[in-house]
Design a protein around this motif. Structure first.
Motif: not given
Length: 130
Positions: A108-130
């Motif tokens: 899919c390309g590096v930009p799409a993957g980087r965006d996905a990794l950034a979103i995953a990081s946000e989601v996972v970290n928000s789950q940990k902070n709950m």
């Protein structure tokens, strides 16, 4: 006058509750508008999308991995957030989600993957902070 829900609508509602989890589903409902447009979207998603999750052949974990990859390819960040959260609910590990996003970079390309990794990081970290 309200319509009686179809069998596919009832099945889709059941599958969405199981796939997304009660907490995520409640959050999505809370944030949704209560107008004809939102209702049309919710009906379509239940009848067409989530009713198909009852089909045999793929478990929820596998569907979650596929959804993460496809949403990465489509650059659909808001929907990707939902499905990463659902993936965690369906038993995907942080490493599996990371690898799905990283693997998607190849096709899919590096930009799409980087965006996905950034979103995953946000989601996972928000789950940990709950």
């Amino acid at each position: 006058m309200a319509q009686t829900p179809s069998e596919k609508m009832i099945l889709g509602a059941q599958m969405s509750k199981e796939f997304l989890g009660e907490e995520l589903l409640s959050s999505l409902r809370k944030d949704a508008s209560n107008d004809i447009f939102a209702k049309a979207s919710q009906e379509y998603i239940a009848e067409v999308c989530f009713s198909s999750y009852a089909r045999p052949g793929l478990k929820f974990r596998e569907r979650s991995l596929m959804n993460i990859s496809m949403l990465t390819a489509l650059n659909r960040g808001p929907e990707l957030r939902i499905h990463i959260t659902a993936g965690l609910h369906n038993g995907l590990s942080e490493e599996e989600i990371c690898e799905a996003c990283r693997h998607a970079m190849i096709y899919c390309g590096v930009p799409a993957g980087r965006d996905a990794l950034a979103i995953a990081s946000e989601v996972v970290n928000s789950q940990k902070n709950m």
